[in-house]
Design an enzyme around this catalytic site. Sequence first.
Site, PDB file in Angstrom:
ATOM      1  N   SER A 171      38.018  36.139  40.509  1.00  0.00           N
ATOM      2  CA  SER A 171      39.636  36.506  40.304  1.00  0.00           C
ATOM      3  C   SER A 171      40.160  35.588  41.001  1.00  0.00           C
ATOM      4  O   SER A 171      39.749  35.015  42.134  1.00  0.00           O
ATOM      5  CB  SER A 171      39.822  38.072  40.631  1.00  0.00           C
ATOM      6  N   TYR A 229      40.283  45.611  46.411  1.00  0.00           N
ATOM      7  CA  TYR A 229      40.108  44.503  45.153  1.00  0.00           C
ATOM      8  C   TYR A 229      40.052  43.182  45.848  1.00  0.00           C
ATOM      9  O   TYR A 229      39.176  42.568  45.571  1.00  0.00           O
ATOM     10  CB  TYR A 229      40.867  44.976  44.128  1.00  0.00           C
TER      11      TYR A 229
END
Length: 704
Positions: free
Chosen positions: A581, A594
């Site tokens: 990501s 995250y």
Amino acid sequence: MSKQEFKHVSYLWDENVAASMKGDEVQLLVYRSNLLGADLRLTNYGGGNTSCKAIAKDPLTGEEVEVMWVKGSGGDLGTMKREGLAALYVNRMRSLKNIYRGVEHEDEMVELFNHCIYDLASKTPSIDTPLHGFLPFKHIDHLHPDAAIAIAASKDGEKITKELFDGKIGWVPWQRPGFDLGLKLKKCLDENPGIVGIMLGSHGLFTWGDTAYESYINTLQVIEKCAEYLQQNIQQQPAVFGGQRIESLDAEKRKEQAAALAPILRGFCSSQTKMIGHFTDDDRVLEFVNSNDLSRLSPMGTSCPDHFLRTKISPLVLNLEPQQDLSDLNAIKEKIAPLFEAYRNTYTEYYNTCKHPNSPAVRDANPVIILYPGVGMFSFAKDKQTARVAAEFYINAINVMKGAEAISSYTSLPRQEAFNIEYWLLEEAKLQRMPKPKPLSGRIALVTGSGGGIGKAIAKKFASEGACVVLSDNHAERLAEAKAEFVKSFGKDAVAACLLDVTDANTIQQATKEATLSFGGLDLVVNNAGISISKTIEDHTEKDWDLLYDILVKGQMLVTQSSVGIMRKQNMGGDILNIVSKNALVSGPNNAGYGSAKAAQLHLSRLNAAELGKDKIRVNVVNPDAVIAGSNIWSGGWAEGRAKAYGIKIEELPAYYAGRTLLNEIILPEDIANACFAYVGGLLSKSTGNTINVDGGIAGSFVR
Ligand SMILES: [Zn+2]
């Protein structure tokens, strides 16, 4: 014979269906062909051909002419349609006799069949066309039933045929199909008027009738009689294949052994081209591989040309115990390597001994069929369908050997004859006409979280570029839906599916085992499964934290670990792609768990790349950002939360995210899939430890 009397073949004729086709001989031919092709005991996949002759109007003269419709080159009887037929003027085809120069020139006749075409839209005539053309019958079936070939390939085949059918079935000894064999069939009929069929030595059967139905019933009766005769003889034998030499492992253990061994075999078989594997432990296979006669029969080779074109002449028999401990990779490789070496040498020697000055170059010398006594049979080919069909053909060959041994003794084709078929220039031309392999053909991919969203898009891209794909997801329903969709788009051979929870090492083992049992190994692994939790430091629970790290970091590690084990067995390199990501590189609020887990995934990828380079296993990263379409992450409150945080509606999110990018682009799952393909499609094969951002351009995530 009535319908109920057939025990060994299926009587499928429906009078009502046939009545609706009355008068249309071609339609009746297609109907009959489909019925014959539907019963694999009557003919093998893609094998055999059928024909009819009827009067039709010549489009040029308006006169009535006799036309033959015959199955064209390629295709399978079971699914053949009208378009699968070639239509030729019978008189023109027969007049080719006048210019025929003899058997050494028979290949030149194939070109001339095109001058005999009646229907310009029809399929290319096959090499078997003259076999039908020179016989006078209105309807003809040429099939490759195991039961007939067993007789045709036995030492006393001619005598048995004569006695069994009271002289009503003629015999033509083995000869390569072509113009000359067509003339031989006619000669056999002329010398034996009143016969109802002809047995072709080591090859198959010709049967006929005046109508489609008469041909159908004649064919069934002849094959039924062959099968019944074989069964009686098999039952009277003291032992099939000389009796059982070893016991099979139980079913579960057989699969365990096969899954563990397949990648090693695949590595050897792929020394020239990447191969896909197939495994079966069918009862007929086990009976053969466990028998005393295996060592005598398997080197003899298969008989019917259809068989060995798919299976190579003979299989490789493994020298492993059924229980063999397969955990010591080097020891097993050392044991198996000389077998492959010897197999390749034998094949090269066969080529060198039999080749003609104009023969095509030697082909891949690796075995197609590998037999493991006590466990089963592996087959390897350029794609899954070819590997599966090769296995089916070897089972045909086993049936033939079993029958032939029960009534007489099995004979295989002389090596030179086999070579002349295998390296036939017409066969080579067929191979040359095959479409070029796709970039990922011969490769096996496992994509985690591929029930939907990005994972599914990646799996779809890989499958459309030729890879075999193992779909995996922790959501059974999503997975089943995705599988059904893939089977529809790419066929049942190209796809497997397995429930996978990346936090559970057991299910990971199951998924990688699925890859090795279904396809023989694993080449491309995409760690895509993920979740996202966006919380402030105060709100972040320990449970949230563990969940993120278990799925994203530990999951990636465990799937990689299990896959690398298989890749090392294959010794063919491999690709690990990690879908990370932008958040691995960019810092922002409410993202401690995250974002840090994503950063760990990124660095873990680099560490893996550093460690696995020596095995030619490449580890690369794709960083998506804000992919909303079809994503699981975005359901369950996340999108809502983000929209609220930005003070916009959910449906405005894509445009909002696009607006934050340098290129002002919405990022779709297909964009991520394309980046994955870029890594593995061939152009970036010298790149590892790399990151590609697919985020529309975000300056903060530029890699430094
Ligand atoms: Zn044939």
